[in-house]
Design a protein around this motif. Structure first.
Motif, PDB file in Angstrom:
ATOM      1  N   ALA A 199       5.855   0.213  -6.788  1.00 14.83           N
ATOM      2  CA  ALA A 199       4.462   0.514  -7.126  1.00 14.83           C
ATOM      3  C   ALA A 199       4.323   1.363  -8.380  1.00 14.83           C
ATOM      4  O   ALA A 199       5.229   2.122  -8.749  1.00 14.83           O
ATOM      5  CB  ALA A 199       3.785   1.228  -5.948  1.00 14.83           C
TER       6      ALA A 199
ATOM      7  N   TYR B  28       0.944   3.718 -10.246  1.00 18.59           N
ATOM      8  CA  TYR B  28      -0.337   4.307  -9.884  1.00 18.59           C
ATOM      9  C   TYR B  28      -1.095   4.769 -11.121  1.00 18.59           C
ATOM     10  O   TYR B  28      -0.491   5.155 -12.127  1.00 18.59           O
ATOM     11  CB  TYR B  28      -0.121   5.508  -8.957  1.00 18.59           C
ATOM     12  N   GLY B  29      -2.412   4.745 -11.026  1.00 16.16           N
ATOM     13  CA  GLY B  29      -3.254   5.234 -12.112  1.00 16.16           C
ATOM     14  C   GLY B  29      -4.591   5.698 -11.555  1.00 16.16           C
ATOM     15  O   GLY B  29      -4.875   5.544 -10.359  1.00 16.16           O
ATOM     16  N   GLN B  30      -5.416   6.266 -12.425  1.00 16.43           N
ATOM     17  CA  GLN B  30      -6.735   6.743 -12.020  1.00 16.43           C
ATOM     18  C   GLN B  30      -7.781   6.293 -13.024  1.00 16.43           C
ATOM     19  O   GLN B  30      -7.510   6.211 -14.226  1.00 16.43           O
ATOM     20  CB  GLN B  30      -6.754   8.265 -11.917  1.00 16.43           C
TER      21      GLN B  30
ATOM     22  N   SER C  96       7.850   3.447  -8.750  1.00 13.16           N
ATOM     23  CA  SER C  96       8.128   4.089  -7.460  1.00 13.16           C
ATOM     24  C   SER C  96       8.660   3.045  -6.483  1.00 13.16           C
ATOM     25  O   SER C  96       8.099   1.958  -6.360  1.00 13.16           O
ATOM     26  CB  SER C  96       6.857   4.724  -6.900  1.00 13.16           C
TER      27      SER C  96
ATOM     28  N   MET D 277      -8.558   5.533  -7.442  1.00 13.75           N
ATOM     29  CA  MET D 277      -7.126   5.330  -7.615  1.00 13.75           C
ATOM     30  C   MET D 277      -6.856   3.848  -7.833  1.00 13.75           C
ATOM     31  O   MET D 277      -7.477   3.002  -7.202  1.00 13.75           O
ATOM     32  CB  MET D 277      -6.363   5.813  -6.385  1.00 13.75           C
TER      33      MET D 277
ATOM     34  N   GLN E 225      -3.712   1.138  -7.725  1.00 14.07           N
ATOM     35  CA  GLN E 225      -2.326   0.943  -7.303  1.00 14.07           C
ATOM     36  C   GLN E 225      -1.924  -0.508  -7.549  1.00 14.07           C
ATOM     37  O   GLN E 225      -2.586  -1.429  -7.087  1.00 14.07           O
ATOM     38  CB  GLN E 225      -2.135   1.275  -5.830  1.00 14.07           C
TER      39      GLN E 225
ATOM     40  N   SER F  80       1.201  -2.934  -6.737  1.00 17.33           N
ATOM     41  CA  SER F  80       2.377  -2.882  -5.866  1.00 17.33           C
ATOM     42  C   SER F  80       2.894  -4.273  -5.533  1.00 17.33           C
ATOM     43  O   SER F  80       2.146  -5.251  -5.528  1.00 17.33           O
ATOM     44  CB  SER F  80       2.054  -2.131  -4.570  1.00 17.33           C
TER      45      SER F  80
ATOM     46  N   ARG G 163       1.606  -3.236 -16.333  1.00 17.92           N
ATOM     47  CA  ARG G 163       1.259  -1.955 -16.966  1.00 17.92           C
ATOM     48  C   ARG G 163       0.960  -2.148 -18.443  1.00 17.92           C
ATOM     49  O   ARG G 163      -0.013  -1.587 -18.976  1.00 17.92           O
ATOM     50  CB  ARG G 163       2.412  -0.966 -16.799  1.00 17.92           C
TER      51      ARG G 163
ATOM     52  N   LEU H 251      -0.822   3.262 -15.971  1.00 12.24           N
ATOM     53  CA  LEU H 251      -0.080   3.103 -14.727  1.00 12.24           C
ATOM     54  C   LEU H 251       1.303   3.738 -14.860  1.00 12.24           C
ATOM     55  O   LEU H 251       2.054   3.407 -15.770  1.00 12.24           O
ATOM     56  CB  LEU H 251       0.053   1.622 -14.367  1.00 12.24           C
TER      57      LEU H 251
ATOM     58  N   GLY I 144       4.461   7.124  -9.136  1.00 11.91           N
ATOM     59  CA  GLY I 144       3.774   8.200  -8.436  1.00 11.91           C
ATOM     60  C   GLY I 144       4.607   9.463  -8.376  1.00 11.91           C
ATOM     61  O   GLY I 144       5.842   9.425  -8.452  1.00 11.91           O
TER      62      GLY I 144
ATOM     63  N   LEU J  59       3.834  11.856  -2.748  1.00 14.32           N
ATOM     64  CA  LEU J  59       4.019  10.703  -1.870  1.00 14.32           C
ATOM     65  C   LEU J  59       5.002  10.985  -0.729  1.00 14.32           C
ATOM     66  O   LEU J  59       5.345  10.072   0.024  1.00 14.32           O
ATOM     67  CB  LEU J  59       4.526   9.505  -2.687  1.00 14.32           C
TER      68      LEU J  59
END
Length: 269
Positions: free
Chosen positions: A5, A7-9, A132, A214, A216, A218, A241, A250, A253, A258
């Protein structure tokens, strides 16, 4: 099974734009998702405090006692029972039939269906990683008293929250844009049955006060230790990404964020 995975915001103001870009990238409309998350924690093994913490005049734990303590302390995690809320289509009433309704005038057949799953996620692999990676397990739970079922395995109910978001799919990659909503806390006996909040979701408060979301990306891999499958999943996520870098950053994490293990301090009573 292993999960790979990134992650981003995105901010609340950029949420709609993010959905539009993902719709164009995946060539599909978002699948709206609503999930009830119940958090459980493992109880420390009975008698753990009776194992000597040190031995001898040097204050060093005896080898056998140290081995036993390490075994009993290992593998104590938070887990979740996740309920996917599926809205049923309203059924029309024909030929003068009368539908059975509850006190709120809602037909029982129109109530949302909740499909429950036992969800375990290990702590992500240590070391510098391009994405991740962690061991996961998802087990459908069909019926019965789920809270009592977990209590029989020495897990106790902690809290609950709601996840609201949109899912997109690109081949075997899931792109999930979501936010967390706070739920009124209830006793463990009502954690499964109480769904009164589903009729007033718009009134629930965001966990993130800024209203951000959020993102994600994955991929679930049956055998994450297979070098070829691991390389393929990593390469695919890095490609996504790069494709979405103008919209969202991205990254892997934060491993501590986590971490699903119980803190050492919580193992004492």
């Amino acid at each position: 099974m292993h999960e790979f995975a990134l992650y981003g915001q995105v901010s609340r103001d950029d949420h709609h734009r993010m959905l539009q870009q993902l719709a164009g990238y995946t060539r599909m409309q978002p699948q709206e998702t609503l999930e009830i998350h119940l958090v459980f924690k493992a109880r420390p093994p009975a008698g753990l405090d009776h194992i000597p913490s040190a031995g001898g005049s040097q204050g060093i734990l005896q080898p056998e006692a140290q081995k036993i303590r390490s075994m009993l302390n290992a593998g104590i995690y938070y887990v979740q029972v996740i309920g996917e809320v599926i809205q049923n289509e309203p059924k029309s009433v024909q030929n003068g039939d009368t539908a059975m309704t509850n006190g709120n005038g809602v037909s029982d057949s129109d109530k949302p269906t909740v499909k429950w799953t036992f969800d375990f996620k290990d702590t992500p692999d240590a070391g510098k990683q391009a994405v991740s990676t962690r061991l996961i397990s998802r087990t459908p739970l069909e019926e019965g008293d789920l809270v009592k079922f977990l209590e029989a395995f020495d897990y106790e109910y902690v809290s609950r929250y709601l996840v609201l978001g949109s899912r997109f799919y690109d081949h075997d990659t899931t792109l999930f844009v979501h936010k967390v909503l706070q739920l009124p806390q209830v006793p463990s006996g009502e954690a499964i049955s109480d769904q009164s909040f589903l009729s007033s979701i718009s009134e629930l408060q965001d966990l993130d006060g800024s209203g951000g979301y959020m993102v994600q990306a994955s991929i679930d891999v049956v055998d994450g230790n297979n070098p070829e499958l691991k390389e393929r999943a990593t390469r695919q996520l890095l490609s996504i990404r790069e494709s979405l870098k103008q919209a969202v950053d991205l990254t892997p994490g934060d491993r501590l964020a986590l971490d699903t293990r119980l803190p050492v301090s919580s193992r004492r009573t």
